[in-house]
Design an enzyme around this catalytic site. Structure first.
Site, short mmCIF file in Angstrom:
data_model
loop_
_atom_site.label_atom_id
_atom_site.label_comp_id
_atom_site.label_asym_id
_atom_site.label_seq_id
_atom_site.Cartn_x
_atom_site.Cartn_y
_atom_site.Cartn_z
N GLU B 71 0.81 -1.22 0.00
CA GLU B 71 0.00 0.00 0.00
C GLU B 71 0.84 1.28 0.00
O GLU B 71 0.54 2.24 -0.70
CB GLU B 71 -0.95 0.02 1.21
CG GLU B 71 -2.14 -0.91 1.08
CD GLU B 71 -1.82 -2.33 1.52
OE1 GLU B 71 -0.66 -2.60 1.89
OE2 GLU B 71 -2.73 -3.18 1.48
N HIS B 140 -10.51 -4.26 9.97
CA HIS B 140 -11.11 -4.07 8.65
C HIS B 140 -12.44 -3.32 8.74
O HIS B 140 -13.29 -3.47 7.88
CB HIS B 140 -11.38 -5.42 7.97
CG HIS B 140 -10.16 -6.10 7.43
ND1 HIS B 140 -9.23 -6.68 8.24
CD2 HIS B 140 -9.73 -6.30 6.16
CE1 HIS B 140 -8.27 -7.22 7.50
NE2 HIS B 140 -8.54 -7.00 6.23
#
Lengths: 322, 339
Positions: B71, B140
């Protein structure tokens, strides 16, 4: 390159190195006089890497620099008066005096910026290379970084994608032996460090970073390879910073003998000797050049010192692009 | 685009938020070849939520770029590419993973335009899914928009509905700044009529989603739907006329619409799916206090996620999301009802 070296090339390389040395000496004086309000990290000693690298590039090629970046800016063609102005926080500087030494960007010369975050500029250079490839411009990008970045994760993420997509980027590691006050060898596993590039099947090698011609040759090959679409290279140049992490660092952690050994390999002296030996210039020519450059740099510093500081109306400009 | 590639875009124009953003991406990629999509599984796989389906087939591997799970560098490369003239749309699969992107986002992307005195722009969109639901657990399920809205130089957009999502996404792609576009996954499949053609919704424009005169609920993203449901109940059961303002973008914030609504209603409650402490509910409450205190008939109230990691078990997870009942109860107290 030594065999084919001609007079104009050698003079350009020599002059750029001398300019950087003289520039950094003025910065040191400015800092000592209290004119530079923040931190400055000098490039003295490492000139061969920046100059040898940038000499292989076109004006629209990209570089992304780091916190010790004045030399890269000069080698890529930035204006020294505006560089001085930025470092002492004056309005005509590249960031209106709002960035300082570690945050200098120059779109005119493809300079994606000096950078205050160790490793922070590596993906910027890699991304500019990605864009150049996608747009088919033929540009290449140089990622300059110090040995400290060998231990930053973002380097590995960037190397992976650069290799995977054969991006036109050259990773130029300037190993000056120290990350801040700590010897790089004390905190780094995995020798030789070129293995970090080789792990991604990127051609990787180590060179003498005190010899501008060695740098020029190594980077030339890497740039040519990148331009041909053959992908990145990973080059480590062994070099030395004469002046400590930042101005004011007394460098008590350094050994006097070590310092003398490196100073005996000074890149400017080395080039001067070679030019005299190859009859590309006389000692007198070089002395004249030194004096001219010194007076130009001193004059630029003098101009910068008289430049205005940014006004309150500059504070909030450019937070968002229109 | 070839006709088959738009098969997932329904023709009756009642389309989901997910399809609306996909349609915006098709249109923007079609009209500007510098727009590229980059991220994990966005290409051949069509996105883990099928949110990028068809783009790879239409625009090819050079415009729809599958990446490794990196990322930080995916985003960092996109910043460099944007500085060099591309206009990347970067997908970060879960908003929680923004933690991995923070240096490149906060220290690089947000500051380049300022540091270069306008010399470089960073025209990119970071698209990410947020929100609580589906038992995805503590790592998440977070909504970290308040972190990002705190940083000068970033824009933060959070649509609540399909039509808004499309218009805001197109504006985000055309914007010359780094724009964080956050979609609550629980709104992905909400359908509504989305007009065809060029409808750009300017960033920094809040929308009055329901008109009312006695109290305003300020909300964003999924919380707007909670607010609308509560407003209906408040009218039916308590005869309270509630206005619902969808902020749509947090940064820049449409302060004008906020204060003009409070001037009219005299009561305000701020609703958010992110954490309460140091979050946007406090920011908006303070803004109202600073600018229109004299118009207030009651203290500004707040409802947000409690300051707890988002738990896994559905029995606990559901307690993290401000409910319609909680909104009704809270608003009622502002009219003197004890709960």
């Amino acid at each position: 390159m030594t065999a084919k070296l001609n007079r104009p090339q050698s003079i350009k390389l020599y002059k750029d190195m001398v300019t950087i040395r003289a520039f950094e000496e003025e910065v040191r004086k400015m800092f000592s006089a209290g004119l530079a309000p923040g931190l400055v990290h000098l490039y003295s000693g490492q000139e061969a890497v920046g100059v040898g690298t940038c000499a292989t590039l076109d004006k629209d090629d990209y570089i992304a620099s780091h916190h010790r970046g004045h030399g890269h800016c000069i080698a890529k063609g930035s204006d020294i008066t505006r560089l001085f102005a930025e470092i002492i926080g004056r309005r005509p500087g590249y960031s209106l005096g709002r960035g300082g030494s570690m945050h200098i960007h120059d779109p005119e010369t493809g300079n994606l910026g000096t950078n205050g975050i160790v490793g922070g500029s590596v993906p910027l250079a890699t991304g500019a290379a990605l864009s150049a490839k996608l747009r088919g411009t033929g540009q290449v990008a140089i990622s300059f970084f110090g040995d400290g970045v060998l231990n930053q994760g973002i380097l590995f993420e960037s190397l992976n994608m650069a290799a995977l997509w054969s991006l036109p980027v050259v990773f130029v590691c300037e190993n000056n032996g120290y990350g801040e006050f700590t010897e790089i060898d004390d905190v780094t596993a995995g020798r030789p460090y070129t293995k970090r590039g080789a792990a991604f099947d990127i051609p990787a090698d180590k060179y003498d970073g005190m010899d501008v011609l060695v740098v020029y040759d190594a980077v030339s090959k890497a740039v040519e390879r990148a331009r041909k679409g053959k992908g990145p290279s990973f080059l480590i140049f062994d070099t030395y910073r004469y002046s400590g992490h930042s101005v004011g660092d007394k460098q008590e952690y350094k050994d006097e003998k070590e310092r003398q050994l490196w100073e005996a390999r000074d890149p400017i002296q080395k080039m001067a000797k070679l030019m005299v030996k190859m009859k590309l210039a006389t000692k007198n020519d070089l002395k004249k050049m030194d004096e001219e450059i010194n007076s130009t740099v001193v004059a630029a510093a003098k101009v910068a010192k008289k430049m205005p500081v940014p006004g309150a109306d500059d504070l909030a400009r450019h937070v968002y692009a229109p | 685009m070839p006709p088959d590639s738009s098969a997932n875009i329904q023709s009756d124009r009642n389309i989901t938020l997910k399809a609306a953003v996909l349609e915006a991406m098709f249109e923007e990629m079609k009209c500007d070849e510098n727009v590229v999509l980059i991220g994990e599984d966005v290409g051949a796989a069509g996105g883990v939520f099928k949110q990028t389906e068809g783009l790879f087939e239409t625009f090819g591997a050079d415009r729809v770029i599958d990446t490794p799970i990196s990322e930080s560098a995916i985003f960092g490369l996109s910043v460099g590419a944007a500085m060099a003239g591309s206009r990347p749309i970067v997908e970060v699969m879960f908003g929680d993973f923004l933690t991995l992107v923070m240096d490149q986002l906060v220290n690089q992307a947000a500051k380049v335009h300022y540091m270069s005195a306008g010399g470089f722009n960073v025209p990119l969109v970071l698209r990410t899914g947020i929100g609580i639901g589906g038992s995805l657990g503590p790592q998440h399920s977070q909504s970290l928009h308040s972190w990002l809205a705190h940083i000068p130089g970033l824009k933060v957009v959070m649509p609540s509905s399909a039509a808004d999502a499309k218009g805001l996404f197109k504006a985000a792609v055309r914007d010359n700044n780094p724009v964080i576009f956050m979609e609550d996954r629980m709104t992905y499949n909400l359908k509504e009529h989305v007009p065809t053609g060029e409808k750009i919704i300017p960033l920094a424009s809040a929308a009055v989603k329901r008109k009312g005169v006695e109290v305003t609920i300020f909300a964003i993203s999924r919380a707007v739907h909670t607010a609308l449901a509560a407003a209906e109940i408040l009218l039916e059961e308590k005869n309270i006329s509630t206005e619902v303002v969808d902020l749509r973008t947090l940064a820049p914030l449409d302060v004008e619409t906020i204060v003009s609504s409070v001037r009219k209603t005299g009561r305000a409650i701020v609703l958010d799916g992110g954490y309460k402490s140091f979050g946007i509910t406090g920011e908006i409450a303070a803004t109202i206090g600073e600018l229109v205190f004299d118009y207030l008939d009651a203290p500004v109230m707040r409802l947000a996620a409690p300051d707890i990691p988002v738990p896994y078990s559905p029995s606990l997870e559901s307690l993290m999301v401000p409910s319609v009942d909680q909104v009704v109860a809270k608003v009622s107290t502002m009219f003197g009802d004890s709960v």
